[in-house]
Scaffold this active site. Structure first.
Site, PDB file in Angstrom:
ATOM      1  N   ASN A  88       0.807  -1.225   0.000  1.00  0.00           N
ATOM      2  CA  ASN A  88       0.000   0.000   0.000  1.00  0.00           C
ATOM      3  C   ASN A  88       0.840   1.276   0.000  1.00  0.00           C
ATOM      4  O   ASN A  88       0.417   2.300  -0.529  1.00  0.00           O
ATOM      5  CB  ASN A  88      -0.913  -0.042   1.242  1.00  0.00           C
ATOM      6  CG  ASN A  88      -1.523   1.310   1.559  1.00  0.00           C
ATOM      7  OD1 ASN A  88      -2.489   1.728   0.923  1.00  0.00           O
ATOM      8  ND2 ASN A  88      -0.950   2.016   2.534  1.00  0.00           N
ATOM      9  N   SER A 142      -3.517   2.612  -8.998  1.00  0.00           N
ATOM     10  CA  SER A 142      -4.367   3.778  -9.209  1.00  0.00           C
ATOM     11  C   SER A 142      -4.783   3.817 -10.673  1.00  0.00           C
ATOM     12  O   SER A 142      -4.024   3.386 -11.548  1.00  0.00           O
ATOM     13  CB  SER A 142      -3.580   5.043  -8.873  1.00  0.00           C
ATOM     14  OG  SER A 142      -4.279   6.179  -9.322  1.00  0.00           O
ATOM     15  N   TYR A 157       4.313   9.796 -10.579  1.00  0.00           N
ATOM     16  CA  TYR A 157       3.386   8.906  -9.864  1.00  0.00           C
ATOM     17  C   TYR A 157       2.653   7.973 -10.838  1.00  0.00           C
ATOM     18  O   TYR A 157       2.577   6.758 -10.632  1.00  0.00           O
ATOM     19  CB  TYR A 157       2.391   9.770  -9.091  1.00  0.00           C
ATOM     20  CG  TYR A 157       1.305   9.014  -8.355  1.00  0.00           C
ATOM     21  CD1 TYR A 157       1.562   8.419  -7.127  1.00  0.00           C
ATOM     22  CD2 TYR A 157       0.013   8.931  -8.874  1.00  0.00           C
ATOM     23  CE1 TYR A 157       0.555   7.747  -6.437  1.00  0.00           C
ATOM     24  CE2 TYR A 157      -0.993   8.264  -8.199  1.00  0.00           C
ATOM     25  CZ  TYR A 157      -0.718   7.672  -6.977  1.00  0.00           C
ATOM     26  OH  TYR A 157      -1.712   7.014  -6.299  1.00  0.00           O
ATOM     27  N   VAL A 190      -9.856   9.010  -2.636  1.00  0.00           N
ATOM     28  CA  VAL A 190     -10.181   8.826  -1.220  1.00  0.00           C
ATOM     29  C   VAL A 190      -9.646   9.991  -0.375  1.00  0.00           C
ATOM     30  O   VAL A 190      -8.527  10.474  -0.601  1.00  0.00           O
ATOM     31  CB  VAL A 190      -9.558   7.497  -0.727  1.00  0.00           C
ATOM     32  CG1 VAL A 190      -9.865   7.273   0.745  1.00  0.00           C
ATOM     33  CG2 VAL A 190     -10.074   6.322  -1.558  1.00  0.00           C
ATOM     34  N   ARG A 191     -10.437  10.381   0.631  1.00  0.00           N
ATOM     35  CA  ARG A 191     -10.030  11.459   1.541  1.00  0.00           C
ATOM     36  C   ARG A 191      -8.923  10.991   2.485  1.00  0.00           C
ATOM     37  O   ARG A 191      -9.185  10.362   3.517  1.00  0.00           O
ATOM     38  CB  ARG A 191     -11.233  11.916   2.385  1.00  0.00           C
ATOM     39  CG  ARG A 191     -12.255  12.732   1.613  1.00  0.00           C
ATOM     40  CD  ARG A 191     -13.340  13.277   2.523  1.00  0.00           C
ATOM     41  NE  ARG A 191     -14.137  12.260   3.180  1.00  0.00           N
ATOM     42  CZ  ARG A 191     -15.147  11.597   2.615  1.00  0.00           C
ATOM     43  NH1 ARG A 191     -15.486  11.820   1.370  1.00  0.00           N
ATOM     44  NH2 ARG A 191     -15.825  10.702   3.316  1.00  0.00           N
ATOM     45  N   THR A 192      -7.674  11.260   2.086  1.00  0.00           N
ATOM     46  CA  THR A 192      -6.496  10.975   2.909  1.00  0.00           C
ATOM     47  C   THR A 192      -5.549  12.148   2.699  1.00  0.00           C
ATOM     48  O   THR A 192      -5.863  13.075   1.951  1.00  0.00           O
ATOM     49  CB  THR A 192      -5.787   9.701   2.425  1.00  0.00           C
ATOM     50  OG1 THR A 192      -5.353   9.916   1.073  1.00  0.00           O
ATOM     51  CG2 THR A 192      -6.679   8.473   2.478  1.00  0.00           C
TER      52      THR A 192
HETATM   53  P1  NAP Z   1      -1.342   8.632   2.335  1.00  0.00           P
HETATM   54  O1  NAP Z   1      -2.440   9.096   3.182  1.00  0.00           O
HETATM   55  O2  NAP Z   1      -0.385   9.631   1.779  1.00  0.00           O
HETATM   56  O3  NAP Z   1      -0.535   7.483   3.093  1.00  0.00           O
HETATM   57  C1  NAP Z   1       0.597   6.919   2.496  1.00  0.00           C
HETATM   58  C2  NAP Z   1       1.202   5.909   3.425  1.00  0.00           C
HETATM   59  O4  NAP Z   1       2.375   5.370   2.796  1.00  0.00           O
HETATM   60  C3  NAP Z   1       1.652   6.519   4.757  1.00  0.00           C
HETATM   61  O5  NAP Z   1       1.456   5.586   5.773  1.00  0.00           O
HETATM   62  C4  NAP Z   1       3.137   6.747   4.514  1.00  0.00           C
HETATM   63  O6  NAP Z   1       3.932   6.774   5.678  1.00  0.00           O
HETATM   64  C5  NAP Z   1       3.436   5.483   3.723  1.00  0.00           C
HETATM   65  N1  NAP Z   1       4.745   5.524   3.063  1.00  0.00           N
HETATM   66  C6  NAP Z   1       5.228   6.414   2.176  1.00  0.00           C
HETATM   67  N2  NAP Z   1       6.491   6.098   1.861  1.00  0.00           N
HETATM   68  C7  NAP Z   1       6.817   4.972   2.545  1.00  0.00           C
HETATM   69  C8  NAP Z   1       7.961   4.161   2.647  1.00  0.00           C
HETATM   70  N3  NAP Z   1       9.090   4.443   1.981  1.00  0.00           N
HETATM   71  N4  NAP Z   1       7.907   3.067   3.450  1.00  0.00           N
HETATM   72  C9  NAP Z   1       6.793   2.760   4.137  1.00  0.00           C
HETATM   73  N5  NAP Z   1       5.681   3.510   4.124  1.00  0.00           N
HETATM   74  C10 NAP Z   1       5.692   4.606   3.316  1.00  0.00           C
HETATM   75  O7  NAP Z   1      -1.918   7.852   1.059  1.00  0.00           O
HETATM   76  P2  NAP Z   1      -3.273   7.036   0.843  1.00  0.00           P
HETATM   77  O8  NAP Z   1      -4.224   7.927   0.162  1.00  0.00           O
HETATM   78  O9  NAP Z   1      -3.661   6.327   2.091  1.00  0.00           O
HETATM   79  O10 NAP Z   1      -2.750   6.014  -0.263  1.00  0.00           O
HETATM   80  C11 NAP Z   1      -2.587   4.621  -0.019  1.00  0.00           C
HETATM   81  C12 NAP Z   1      -2.426   3.941  -1.359  1.00  0.00           C
HETATM   82  O11 NAP Z   1      -3.566   4.179  -2.194  1.00  0.00           O
HETATM   83  C13 NAP Z   1      -1.218   4.430  -2.175  1.00  0.00           C
HETATM   84  O12 NAP Z   1      -0.629   3.357  -2.847  1.00  0.00           O
HETATM   85  C14 NAP Z   1      -1.845   5.386  -3.168  1.00  0.00           C
HETATM   86  O13 NAP Z   1      -1.055   5.528  -4.341  1.00  0.00           O
HETATM   87  C15 NAP Z   1      -3.164   4.688  -3.453  1.00  0.00           C
HETATM   88  N6  NAP Z   1      -4.200   5.555  -3.998  1.00  0.00           N
HETATM   89  C16 NAP Z   1      -4.741   6.547  -3.252  1.00  0.00           C
HETATM   90  C17 NAP Z   1      -5.743   7.357  -3.782  1.00  0.00           C
HETATM   91  C18 NAP Z   1      -6.407   8.452  -2.977  1.00  0.00           C
HETATM   92  O14 NAP Z   1      -7.290   9.129  -3.527  1.00  0.00           O
HETATM   93  N7  NAP Z   1      -6.066   8.676  -1.727  1.00  0.00           N
HETATM   94  C19 NAP Z   1      -6.175   7.140  -5.105  1.00  0.00           C
HETATM   95  C20 NAP Z   1      -5.603   6.113  -5.846  1.00  0.00           C
HETATM   96  C21 NAP Z   1      -4.617   5.326  -5.275  1.00  0.00           C
HETATM   97  P3  NAP Z   1       4.305   8.165   6.457  1.00  0.00           P
HETATM   98  O15 NAP Z   1       3.152   8.441   7.378  1.00  0.00           O
HETATM   99  O16 NAP Z   1       5.564   7.821   7.174  1.00  0.00           O
HETATM  100  O17 NAP Z   1       4.486   9.229   5.423  1.00  0.00           O
END
Ligand code: NAP
Length: 234
Positions: A88, A142, A157, A190-192
């Site tokens: 993830n 994604s 990305y 997603v809201r993150t």
């Molecule tokens: P997020 O809120 O930015 O969280 C990202 C997570 O990845 C955090 O826990 C971060 O840790 C961790 N991370 C980053 N670099 C890392 C590393 N080198 N080693 C270990 N952990 C690491 O993102 P999210 O929205 O939850 O996204 C989760 C997944 O869904 C990702 O693969 C993203 O590409 C995908 N995605 C998200 C969306 C969306 O709308 N949110 C849409 C499509 C796909 P830290 O807290 O230490 O930074």
């Protein structure tokens, strides 16, 4: 009674990863919630433990191979093996930069986390899945990485997610017939912290397809790309 399955989630301390940990633990799996630092992992794990869930925190920076190797050694001591891996963790750099102006270092960092990170963690844990003839790997991708719709959004990305999808195809082919099912999934917008406050989906909605793929039955799909539990084009 059979021992509960064990799931490992990267980037589990917040966002979609944290919600995946919660939902998998609620389904009765033991969850290794990993994060870049041990304090982040332990603090997030404590939140879920407070709800009575079987979650342990562990350090894993997917861009740092020494932490991958250290975790693999610790997991071998603590658990029978890993049954479910959710790749993830990801970063979104230079989102609004044009392709030709995106720094090569931004491409490099993005690939190290989003692509090589997933490959390295899979290399550490998938052989154990093959040996036990059971495994589920979910590569959190994604629609940004979809070739059929590829345009100019977030070049580093988007290209990293296309590469992650290619890794899904390779790993699915390499594990065919071993009991290991490997798929890519888009959680939607997603809201993150990455998705921002205006995204339409909650983390619960975003985690749904990932958790479904992480717990597929024996006859489930492998080598696919899914959103809302439906196949989507590459
Ligand atoms: P997020 O809120 O930015 O969280 C990202 C997570 O990845 C955090 O826990 C971060 O840790 C961790 N991370 C980053 N670099 C890392 C590393 N080198 N080693 C270990 N952990 C690491 O993102 P999210 O929205 O939850 O996204 C989760 C997944 O869904 C990702 O693969 C993203 O590409 C995908 N995605 C998200 C969306 C969306 O709308 N949110 C849409 C499509 C796909 P830290 O807290 O230490 O930074």
């Amino acid at each position: 009674m059979a021992e509960p399955r064990v799931a490992l989630v990267t980037g589990g301390n917040r966002g979609i990863g944290f919600e995946v940990c919660r939902q998998l633990a609620k389904r009765g799996l033991r969850v290794v919630l990993t994060a870049r630092t041990l304090p982040k992992a332990e603090s997030a794990a404590r939140t879920l433990q407070a709800d009575g869930l079987a979650v342990v925190g562990a350090r894993l920076d997917v861009a740092d191979g020494t932490t991958v190797a250290a975790l693999a050694r610790n997991v071998a001591k603590q658990f029978r093996g890993i049954d479910v891996l959710v790749n993830n963790a990801a970063i979104l750099l230079a989102e609004n930069q044009d392709l030709l102006d995106t720094a090569i270092d931004d491409f490099r960092s993005t690939f190290e986390t989003n692509v090589l990170g997933a490959i390295g963690v899979s290399q550490a844990f998938v052989p154990g899945m093959i040996a036990q003839r059971y495994g589920r790997v979910v590569n959190v991708s994604s629609r940004a990485g979809q070739l059929v719709t590829m345009s100019t959004y977030a070049p580093a990305y988007s290209i990293s997610k296309t590469a992650l999808n290619a890794f899904t195809r390779q790993l699915a082919a390499a594990t065919k017939g071993t009991g290991v099912l490997v798929n890519s999934a888009c959680p939607g917008w997603v809201r993150t912290r990455m998705g921002g406050p205006h995204a339409p989906r909650s983390v619960e909605e975003g985690a749904d397809t990932l958790v479904w793929l992480a717990t597929l039955p024996t006859n489930g799909p492998t080598g696919g790309f899914f959103e809302d539990r439906q196949p989507i084009e590459w």
